[in-house]
Design an enzyme around this catalytic site. Sequence first.
Site, short mmCIF file in Angstrom:
data_model
loop_
_atom_site.label_atom_id
_atom_site.label_comp_id
_atom_site.label_asym_id
_atom_site.label_seq_id
_atom_site.Cartn_x
_atom_site.Cartn_y
_atom_site.Cartn_z
N LYS A 147 57.30 49.42 -31.65
CA LYS A 147 55.91 48.98 -31.68
C LYS A 147 55.81 47.55 -32.22
CE LYS A 147 51.53 49.89 -34.05
NZ LYS A 147 50.85 50.74 -35.07
N GLU B 229 42.24 55.47 -49.11
CA GLU B 229 42.80 54.11 -49.17
C GLU B 229 43.58 53.92 -47.88
OE1 GLU B 229 45.58 51.65 -48.87
OE2 GLU B 229 46.58 52.82 -50.44
N LEU B 230 43.00 53.11 -46.99
CA LEU B 230 43.55 52.99 -45.63
C LEU B 230 44.24 51.65 -45.43
CD1 LEU B 230 40.50 54.65 -43.86
CD2 LEU B 230 42.65 55.72 -44.53
N GLU C 159 46.92 45.65 -37.41
CA GLU C 159 47.83 45.92 -38.53
C GLU C 159 49.20 46.26 -37.96
OE1 GLU C 159 48.17 48.52 -42.63
OE2 GLU C 159 47.18 49.39 -40.89
N CYS D 242 50.43 48.62 -47.21
CA CYS D 242 49.01 48.50 -46.82
C CYS D 242 48.42 47.16 -47.25
CB CYS D 242 48.21 49.65 -47.41
SG CYS D 242 48.34 49.78 -49.20
N TYR E 86 59.64 50.64 -34.98
CA TYR E 86 60.47 49.46 -34.66
C TYR E 86 60.09 48.88 -33.30
CZ TYR E 86 64.79 47.33 -32.76
OH TYR E 86 65.70 46.52 -32.14
#
Length: 249
Positions: free
Chosen positions: A101, A17-18, A148, A51, A99
């Site tokens: 990023k 589960e990505l 993401e 996610c 943070y």
Amino acid sequence: MIKEAAGKSNLKRVTLELGGKSPCIVFADADLDNAVEFAHHGLFYHQGQCCIAASRLFVEESIYDEFVRRSVEWAKKYVLGNPLTPGVTQGPQIDKEQYEKILDLIESGKKEGPKWSVAEVRGGIKATSSSPRSSLMLQTTCALPKKEIFGPVQQIMKFKSLDEVIKRANNTFYGLSAGIFTKDIDKAITVSSALQAGTVWVNCYSVVSAQCPFGGFKMSGNGRELGEYGLHEYTEVKTVTMKISQKNS
């Protein structure tokens, strides 16, 4: 890396589960208060480190301005700081690297935006120790909506037609979850069927139960957790074929 290790060792089965870049679609006929609240919690929950975060909001053009106004009001209510302190509603990101990023991605979106004549930041950015939060309004031509972020960055984009928003919502390498807000049951069925996502919520978001299979399409993983399908991942199916001798009666 997990699948590579499994392949190099004993071909063990793995379920993954990505990540996700989940679309949340709000139609003009939706209950606006309900949609704003669910979309907000669907993104800002756990500092955006989730996610299934509703990180790509598509709002029908006729209600876009009002939706943004109400969303900014929600964002401005947040109090950042130590989550164990009474009154604090949002804690820090997991570490300083994440943070930074997040802030870099926000800046890249702002810089790329004018190239497409779209980027705008409303609500501003508040940063306490290592916890940024922001509301971003960007179109899908920017790079930011495709990555993401895994942080509290809400991207709100306009759409005009049903076909358009389905195409844009599916325009991602991910396919973990999605949300739809509408009072039209035909529209809800049509869009939920068309979306390439393992979980689709209608008029709600982030509602998970042990009975419902959970997992993603495309680069959001393979296999399912929870529900009966979750048990299948641990099941070895065996076929036994046996010839029965026939005796003369």
